[in-house]
Design an enzyme around this catalytic site. Structure first.
Site, PDB file in Angstrom:
ATOM      1  N   HIS A   1       0.800  -1.231   0.000  1.00 17.53           N
ATOM      2  CA  HIS A   1       0.000   0.000   0.000  1.00 17.53           C
ATOM      3  C   HIS A   1       0.839   1.291   0.000  1.00 17.53           C
ATOM      4  O   HIS A   1       0.732   2.136   0.852  1.00 17.53           O
ATOM      5  CB  HIS A   1      -1.125   0.005   1.045  1.00 17.53           C
ATOM      6  CG  HIS A   1      -0.745  -0.269   2.476  1.00 17.53           C
ATOM      7  ND1 HIS A   1       0.260   0.369   3.130  1.00 17.53           N
ATOM      8  CD2 HIS A   1      -1.299  -1.093   3.393  1.00 17.53           C
ATOM      9  CE1 HIS A   1       0.321  -0.046   4.376  1.00 17.53           C
ATOM     10  NE2 HIS A   1      -0.608  -0.943   4.564  1.00 17.53           N
TER      11      HIS A   1
ATOM     12  N   HIS B   1      -4.918  -8.449  14.920  1.00 18.38           N
ATOM     13  CA  HIS B   1      -5.004  -7.249  14.069  1.00 18.38           C
ATOM     14  C   HIS B   1      -5.788  -7.625  12.811  1.00 18.38           C
ATOM     15  O   HIS B   1      -5.498  -8.645  12.185  1.00 18.38           O
ATOM     16  CB  HIS B   1      -3.572  -6.820  13.734  1.00 18.38           C
ATOM     17  CG  HIS B   1      -3.420  -5.666  12.808  1.00 18.38           C
ATOM     18  ND1 HIS B   1      -4.335  -4.639  12.730  1.00 18.38           N
ATOM     19  CD2 HIS B   1      -2.435  -5.359  11.914  1.00 18.38           C
ATOM     20  CE1 HIS B   1      -3.909  -3.759  11.830  1.00 18.38           C
ATOM     21  NE2 HIS B   1      -2.777  -4.179  11.314  1.00 18.38           N
TER      22      HIS B   1
ATOM     23  N   GLU C   1      -6.080  -5.982   9.875  1.00 13.99           N
ATOM     24  CA  GLU C   1      -5.637  -5.638   8.518  1.00 13.99           C
ATOM     25  C   GLU C   1      -5.447  -6.937   7.733  1.00 13.99           C
ATOM     26  O   GLU C   1      -4.978  -7.945   8.264  1.00 13.99           O
ATOM     27  CB  GLU C   1      -4.350  -4.803   8.537  1.00 13.99           C
ATOM     28  CG  GLU C   1      -4.084  -4.201   7.168  1.00 13.99           C
ATOM     29  CD  GLU C   1      -3.088  -3.031   7.154  1.00 13.99           C
ATOM     30  OE1 GLU C   1      -2.437  -2.766   8.186  1.00 13.99           O
ATOM     31  OE2 GLU C   1      -2.970  -2.387   6.089  1.00 13.99           O
TER      32      GLU C   1
ATOM     33  N   ASP D   1      -3.588  -8.359   5.662  1.00 13.82           N
ATOM     34  CA  ASP D   1      -2.384  -9.187   5.518  1.00 13.82           C
ATOM     35  C   ASP D   1      -2.291 -10.203   6.662  1.00 13.82           C
ATOM     36  O   ASP D   1      -1.491 -11.138   6.589  1.00 13.82           O
ATOM     37  CB  ASP D   1      -1.109  -8.327   5.430  1.00 13.82           C
ATOM     38  CG  ASP D   1      -1.022  -7.231   6.461  1.00 13.82           C
ATOM     39  OD1 ASP D   1      -2.064  -6.741   6.926  1.00 13.82           O
ATOM     40  OD2 ASP D   1       0.113  -6.842   6.808  1.00 13.82           O
TER      41      ASP D   1
ATOM     42  N   HIS E   1      -0.983  -0.263  14.771  1.00  7.70           N
ATOM     43  CA  HIS E   1      -1.262   1.001  14.117  1.00  7.70           C
ATOM     44  C   HIS E   1      -2.717   1.145  13.699  1.00  7.70           C
ATOM     45  O   HIS E   1      -3.058   2.115  13.006  1.00  7.70           O
ATOM     46  CB  HIS E   1      -0.327   1.183  12.896  1.00  7.70           C
ATOM     47  CG  HIS E   1      -0.594   0.234  11.767  1.00  7.70           C
ATOM     48  ND1 HIS E   1      -0.916   0.687  10.516  1.00  7.70           N
ATOM     49  CD2 HIS E   1      -0.637  -1.101  11.682  1.00  7.70           C
ATOM     50  CE1 HIS E   1      -1.110  -0.332   9.705  1.00  7.70           C
ATOM     51  NE2 HIS E   1      -0.947  -1.432  10.407  1.00  7.70           N
TER      52      HIS E   1
ATOM     53  N   ASP F   1       2.051  -6.037  14.344  1.00 13.06           N
ATOM     54  CA  ASP F   1       2.931  -5.323  13.409  1.00 13.06           C
ATOM     55  C   ASP F   1       4.154  -4.703  14.102  1.00 13.06           C
ATOM     56  O   ASP F   1       5.190  -4.489  13.460  1.00 13.06           O
ATOM     57  CB  ASP F   1       2.160  -4.197  12.710  1.00 13.06           C
ATOM     58  CG  ASP F   1       1.298  -4.696  11.555  1.00 13.06           C
ATOM     59  OD1 ASP F   1       1.626  -5.738  10.963  1.00 13.06           O
ATOM     60  OD2 ASP F   1       0.305  -4.032  11.235  1.00 13.06           O
TER      61      ASP F   1
ATOM     62  N   TYR G   1      10.412   0.191   8.260  1.00 15.15           N
ATOM     63  CA  TYR G   1       9.063  -0.144   8.706  1.00 15.15           C
ATOM     64  C   TYR G   1       8.559   0.914   9.702  1.00 15.15           C
ATOM     65  O   TYR G   1       7.441   1.412   9.597  1.00 15.15           O
ATOM     66  CB  TYR G   1       9.070  -1.539   9.356  1.00 15.15           C
ATOM     67  CG  TYR G   1       7.693  -2.102   9.539  1.00 15.15           C
ATOM     68  CD1 TYR G   1       7.103  -2.865   8.539  1.00 15.15           C
ATOM     69  CD2 TYR G   1       6.959  -1.838  10.681  1.00 15.15           C
ATOM     70  CE1 TYR G   1       5.822  -3.365   8.688  1.00 15.15           C
ATOM     71  CE2 TYR G   1       5.689  -2.334  10.848  1.00 15.15           C
ATOM     72  CZ  TYR G   1       5.123  -3.103   9.841  1.00 15.15           C
ATOM     73  OH  TYR G   1       3.855  -3.591   9.996  1.00 15.15           O
TER      74      TYR G   1
ATOM     75  N   HIS H   1       5.498  -9.538  10.838  1.00 13.76           N
ATOM     76  CA  HIS H   1       6.270  -9.512   9.584  1.00 13.76           C
ATOM     77  C   HIS H   1       7.753  -9.663   9.916  1.00 13.76           C
ATOM     78  O   HIS H   1       8.231  -9.073  10.894  1.00 13.76           O
ATOM     79  CB  HIS H   1       6.126  -8.162   8.861  1.00 13.76           C
ATOM     80  CG  HIS H   1       4.734  -7.837   8.419  1.00 13.76           C
ATOM     81  ND1 HIS H   1       4.122  -8.433   7.359  1.00 13.76           N
ATOM     82  CD2 HIS H   1       3.847  -6.932   8.899  1.00 13.76           C
ATOM     83  CE1 HIS H   1       2.909  -7.930   7.193  1.00 13.76           C
ATOM     84  NE2 HIS H   1       2.715  -7.019   8.126  1.00 13.76           N
TER      85      HIS H   1
HETATM   86 FE1  FEO Z   1      -1.215  -3.541   9.785  1.00 17.17          FE
HETATM   87 FE2  FEO Z   1       0.797  -6.015   8.742  1.00 17.17          FE
HETATM   88  O1  FEO Z   1      -0.816  -5.114   8.930  1.00 17.17           O
END
Ligand code: FEO
Length: 402
Positions: free
Chosen positions: A28, A82, A84, A86, A148, A167, A195, A228
């Site tokens: 993104h 989370h 999101e 991913d 976040h 994250d 990051y 990640h």
């Molecule tokens: Fe905020 Fe890795 O997603």
């Protein structure tokens, strides 16, 4: 189910069962030159628990890694740290395959999952500080609102002192190495900084508060398992220390000069300004926007005390790449910057004024008025460019700031 994917054992009871995305280069708007991983973790307790899933197209990989240690149908609980996508994109497929007894998320996570996948009624909310027994092991939840997303939380496995940090403390770095101590250290710190600079920088005051909260909780941490990139098992406090520095906005005596150019006039000015800065002992990164991605500029800004931006005037305005990078940087809310605007023009020359306005909106303290040069810089204009670099170097003082 493929037998080619294997789980990676982390502790007596915890396995990495995520996916490696070697191909992704744009996350993104954030350039991910080294790919990424979507980390999910399997806790083999009396109640078998999966912490997070993966981006939807990688769900078969996740399930295959789980199957390398246990039948996915034996998963009892799923924790969603989370929403999101991913990390939650694979959730519907995992729920269909495993039919777990319960799914847990933060209060905001329950709402977000409902709004993404219509799962609200099937997800149980857990509160900040709440514990969950898995029989022989226990989990505790630490909310990390707005780090976040509003739903973000971390999960702590008490007996093995593993913090599943979502994250936070992660990075976009694909690789066969699962642990931070196996990765080239330069790449590791560079990607961790990138990051932070691109995702967490605008939330730095909240990061500082979260670090204080975790310190107050006094949780012994042997391993930090982010969503990640590699897992921190040796010196997990190292990444916490780096976050403390970044959240505090510590600056080096460093300047970023970023620009675009049509016929190299603004380019010549940029390079000469860079020389002026360097003559004042400042570390300089000259970043032409045809070569540098906006997220790499943001990364270099993480510890820079000065931002100088150059644009030619195109159709009475900024060159589009310059408007792009400034819009992006403004959203990241960098603090404590000095800077200046510069650029060449042909007849109307509005760009430098617009640059100063945008730098003002970012609360960048201007070290000098904008430097505008008509058409092509001559020796006098290049001397003025060098002097502008020297003036900013002087404003940066002789010491690093904190
Ligand atoms: Fe905020 Fe890795 O997603």
């Amino acid at each position: 189910m493929s037998e080619s994917y294997r789980a990676v054992k982390m502790t007596d009871h915890v396995y990495w069962v995520g996916a490696v995305d070697w191909a992704i280069r744009d996350f993104h708007g954030h350039a991910t030159q080294r790919g990424t991983t979507y980390n999910a973790y399997l806790v083999l307790a009396d109640k078998v628990t999966l912490v997070d899933t993966v981006k939807a197209p990688f769900t078969d990989e996740l399930l295959a890694r789980v199957a390398s240690v246990i039948d996915p149908a034996k998963i009892d609980y799923v924790i969603s740290n989370h929403t999101e996508m991913d990390h939650s994109g694979g959730l519907p497929q995992v729920l269909a395959a495993a039919k777990p007894e319960k799914v847990f998320a933060s209060t905001m996570g329950v709402k977000a999952l409902a709004e993404h996948f219509r799962l609200g009624q099937d997800v149980q909310a857990v509160k900040d500080g709440e514990s969950l027994t898995l029989g022989n092991l226990d989990l505790a939840f630490v909310e990390a609102r707005m780090l976040h997303w509003p739903d973000s939380m971390m999960t702590y496995l008490a007996q093995e002192q593993v913090l599943f940090s979502s994250d936070a403390f992660g990075m976009h770095l694909a690789g066969s190495e699962r642990f931070a101590d196996e990765v080239d250290d330069c790449a590791l710190v560079e990607e961790a900084a990138k990051y932070y600079a691109n995702i967490l920088l605008p939330l730095s005051p909240l990061v500082a508060k979260l670090l204080e909260k975790v310190a107050r909780l006094n949780l012994p941490i042997s391993m930090i398992a982010p969503s990640h990139g590699p897992i921190w098992r040796r010196e997990p406090t190292r990444i916490v220390g780096l976050y403390a520095d970044w959240a505090a906005g510590k600056k080096a005596r460093k300047a970023v000069v970023t620009y675009d150019t049509m016929w190299e006039s603004t380019g010549k000015m940029a390079r000469t300004i860079g020389d002026g800065l360097a003559s004042g002992g400042v570390t300089v990164r000259v970043m032409p926007l045809r070569a540098a991605h906006r997220s790499d500029v943001a990364t270099e800004m993480l510890d820079a005390g000065a931002l100088l931006v150059g644009s030619p005037t195109l159709n009475n305005g900024l060159f589009p790449t310059v408007a792009d990078v400034l819009t992006y940087l403004k959203g990241l809310k960098p603090r404590n910057l000095v800077g200046a605007a510069f650029g060449s023009y042909g007849w109307s020359g509005e760009a430098t004024g617009q640059l100063e306005e945008m730098l003002g909106e970012m609360k960048v303290e201007l070290a000098a008025g904008a430097l505008k040069v008509k058409y092509v810089p001559d020796d006098e204009a290049l001397a003025a460019s060098f002097a502008l670099g020297s003036a900013v170097a002087e404003r940066l003082g002789t010491e690093s700031q904190s």
